[in-house]
Design a protein around this motif. Sequence first.
Motif, PDB file in Angstrom:
ATOM      1  N   LEU A   1      10.354  36.493  39.009  1.00 17.02           N
ATOM      2  CA  LEU A   1      11.104  37.634  38.920  1.00 17.02           C
ATOM      3  C   LEU A   1      11.103  38.231  37.599  1.00 17.02           C
ATOM      4  O   LEU A   1      11.341  37.719  36.805  1.00 17.02           O
ATOM      5  CB  LEU A   1      12.694  37.481  39.281  1.00 17.02           C
ATOM      6  CG  LEU A   1      13.489  38.571  39.579  1.00 17.02           C
ATOM      7  CD1 LEU A   1      13.117  39.326  40.860  1.00 17.02           C
ATOM      8  CD2 LEU A   1      14.693  38.128  39.813  1.00 17.02           C
ATOM      9  N   LYS A   2      10.670  39.632  37.613  1.00 17.61           N
ATOM     10  CA  LYS A   2      10.519  40.446  36.615  1.00 17.61           C
ATOM     11  C   LYS A   2      11.404  41.503  36.505  1.00 17.61           C
ATOM     12  O   LYS A   2      11.744  42.433  37.709  1.00 17.61           O
ATOM     13  CB  LYS A   2       9.129  40.866  36.256  1.00 17.61           C
ATOM     14  CG  LYS A   2       8.099  39.580  36.050  1.00 17.61           C
ATOM     15  CD  LYS A   2       6.737  40.041  36.188  1.00 17.61           C
ATOM     16  CE  LYS A   2       5.975  38.894  35.883  1.00 17.61           C
ATOM     17  NZ  LYS A   2       5.622  38.456  34.492  1.00 17.61           N
TER      18      LYS A   2
ATOM     19  N   HIS B   1      12.614  33.504  36.309  1.00 19.19           N
ATOM     20  CA  HIS B   1      13.220  34.671  35.614  1.00 19.19           C
ATOM     21  C   HIS B   1      13.106  34.661  34.221  1.00 19.19           C
ATOM     22  O   HIS B   1      13.427  33.677  33.560  1.00 19.19           O
ATOM     23  CB  HIS B   1      14.399  35.142  36.399  1.00 19.19           C
ATOM     24  CG  HIS B   1      15.428  34.206  35.929  1.00 19.19           C
ATOM     25  ND1 HIS B   1      16.321  34.502  34.882  1.00 19.19           N
ATOM     26  CD2 HIS B   1      15.850  33.065  36.366  1.00 19.19           C
ATOM     27  CE1 HIS B   1      17.245  33.802  34.898  1.00 19.19           C
ATOM     28  NE2 HIS B   1      17.069  32.708  35.603  1.00 19.19           N
ATOM     29  N   ASP B   2      13.356  35.889  33.755  1.00 15.93           N
ATOM     30  CA  ASP B   2      13.816  36.244  32.565  1.00 15.93           C
ATOM     31  C   ASP B   2      14.898  36.862  32.363  1.00 15.93           C
ATOM     32  O   ASP B   2      15.704  37.061  33.388  1.00 15.93           O
ATOM     33  CB  ASP B   2      12.817  36.827  31.542  1.00 15.93           C
ATOM     34  CG  ASP B   2      12.179  37.964  32.314  1.00 15.93           C
ATOM     35  OD1 ASP B   2      12.831  38.848  32.727  1.00 15.93           O
ATOM     36  OD2 ASP B   2      11.005  38.231  32.120  1.00 15.93           O
ATOM     37  N   LYS B   3      15.568  37.420  31.212  1.00 17.13           N
ATOM     38  CA  LYS B   3      16.829  38.185  31.180  1.00 17.13           C
ATOM     39  C   LYS B   3      16.956  39.693  31.633  1.00 17.13           C
ATOM     40  O   LYS B   3      17.696  40.477  32.223  1.00 17.13           O
ATOM     41  CB  LYS B   3      17.357  38.259  29.929  1.00 17.13           C
ATOM     42  CG  LYS B   3      17.622  36.971  29.288  1.00 17.13           C
ATOM     43  CD  LYS B   3      18.892  36.200  30.070  1.00 17.13           C
ATOM     44  CE  LYS B   3      19.068  34.830  29.378  1.00 17.13           C
ATOM     45  NZ  LYS B   3      18.218  33.989  29.227  1.00 17.13           N
TER      46      LYS B   3
ATOM     47  N   LEU C   1      20.589  38.583  38.684  1.00 14.96           N
ATOM     48  CA  LEU C   1      20.740  37.132  38.333  1.00 14.96           C
ATOM     49  C   LEU C   1      21.865  36.357  39.054  1.00 14.96           C
ATOM     50  O   LEU C   1      21.810  35.273  39.349  1.00 14.96           O
ATOM     51  CB  LEU C   1      20.566  36.850  36.858  1.00 14.96           C
ATOM     52  CG  LEU C   1      19.118  37.180  36.234  1.00 14.96           C
ATOM     53  CD1 LEU C   1      19.158  37.188  34.877  1.00 14.96           C
ATOM     54  CD2 LEU C   1      17.943  36.874  36.749  1.00 14.96           C
ATOM     55  N   GLY C   2      23.096  37.266  38.872  1.00 19.10           N
ATOM     56  CA  GLY C   2      24.207  36.401  39.420  1.00 19.10           C
ATOM     57  C   GLY C   2      24.308  36.140  40.861  1.00 19.10           C
ATOM     58  O   GLY C   2      25.297  35.482  41.248  1.00 19.10           O
TER      59      GLY C   2
ATOM     60  N   GLU D   1      15.359  29.115  37.613  1.00 21.57           N
ATOM     61  CA  GLU D   1      14.688  28.624  36.190  1.00 21.57           C
ATOM     62  C   GLU D   1      14.543  29.816  35.466  1.00 21.57           C
ATOM     63  O   GLU D   1      13.801  30.753  35.623  1.00 21.57           O
ATOM     64  CB  GLU D   1      13.459  27.944  36.635  1.00 21.57           C
ATOM     65  CG  GLU D   1      13.465  26.641  37.471  1.00 21.57           C
ATOM     66  CD  GLU D   1      12.255  25.804  37.485  1.00 21.57           C
ATOM     67  OE1 GLU D   1      11.305  26.102  36.614  1.00 21.57           O
ATOM     68  OE2 GLU D   1      12.048  24.996  38.004  1.00 21.57           O
ATOM     69  N   ASP D   2      15.123  29.521  34.370  1.00 23.03           N
ATOM     70  CA  ASP D   2      15.008  30.730  33.245  1.00 23.03           C
ATOM     71  C   ASP D   2      13.804  30.415  32.257  1.00 23.03           C
ATOM     72  O   ASP D   2      13.800  29.632  31.731  1.00 23.03           O
ATOM     73  CB  ASP D   2      16.464  30.752  32.276  1.00 23.03           C
ATOM     74  CG  ASP D   2      16.643  31.873  31.255  1.00 23.03           C
ATOM     75  OD1 ASP D   2      15.210  32.463  31.168  1.00 23.03           O
ATOM     76  OD2 ASP D   2      17.374  32.090  30.554  1.00 23.03           O
TER      77      ASP D   2
END
Length: 269
Positions: free
Chosen positions: A98-99, A47-49, A56-57, A65-66
């Motif tokens: 995940l986007k 994933h990204d932010k 994400l939490g 994995e970021d």
Amino acid sequence: DPDGAGSGGEEPTAPGTVHLVGSGPGDPDLMTVKAARLIESADVVLHDKLPGPEILGEIPEEKREDVGKRAGGEWTPQEYTNRRLVELAREGKSVVRLKGGDPFVFGRGGEEAEHLADAGIPFEVVPGVTSAIAGPAVAGIPVTHRDHASSVSFVTGHEDPTKAESAVDWDALAATGGTVVVLMGVGKLPAYTAELRDAGLAGDTPVALVERATWPEMRVATGTLDTIVDVRDEAGIEPPAITVIGDVAATRGRVVEFLRNADGRGEET
């Protein structure tokens, strides 16, 4: 072993499936049922932010994995993400990439799909609610409106930096008379608002900035093509944010109080 079999003659591991998943604009309630199910069952989630802290939490840290922005302002290279997707799938893992929003709307999902296809890795695309539409909507701005805009154009404010020149035809966009929605364009706001003015779009055209749309800390700033850069600076609007340019941006004023009272989001600046 080039065939993937171990020294003991084991059968090669069948590749896992990579799911290119759109998480929606950030509010967990706006994520699709399928996206939530795949995240829960996945062996690993890259994933990204942009999916947002609430989404994400809920993902166990051990399977996250970021591959987004790192400390110091560095970005994970796309080549690394592509390679990592193939590596994990070849280990037989079920992978979710995940986007935020929709994976095929300025999310580089198309590039990743091509890379997976070239590598012979099975993959599935799981569309998400794009923030290009949902972001303005939750701020009380319809991207089309029978009285104000019969067309809408989606533009990236962050093109490939290796391009010799921009592929965005601002002259054509200014001439359409419809809504222009710019994603990832906060930093370059002065440049493209100037381009639109030079192309003949009136300086009093309404503009709205929607920061962290649908997130608990969502903020909205409004102005005009002439004033929006100063509005951005005074309000301290930062990425991720969406820019909405066109007469539809002015409709927010008629519904904002109701929206704010209904859900507590949509702070006006």
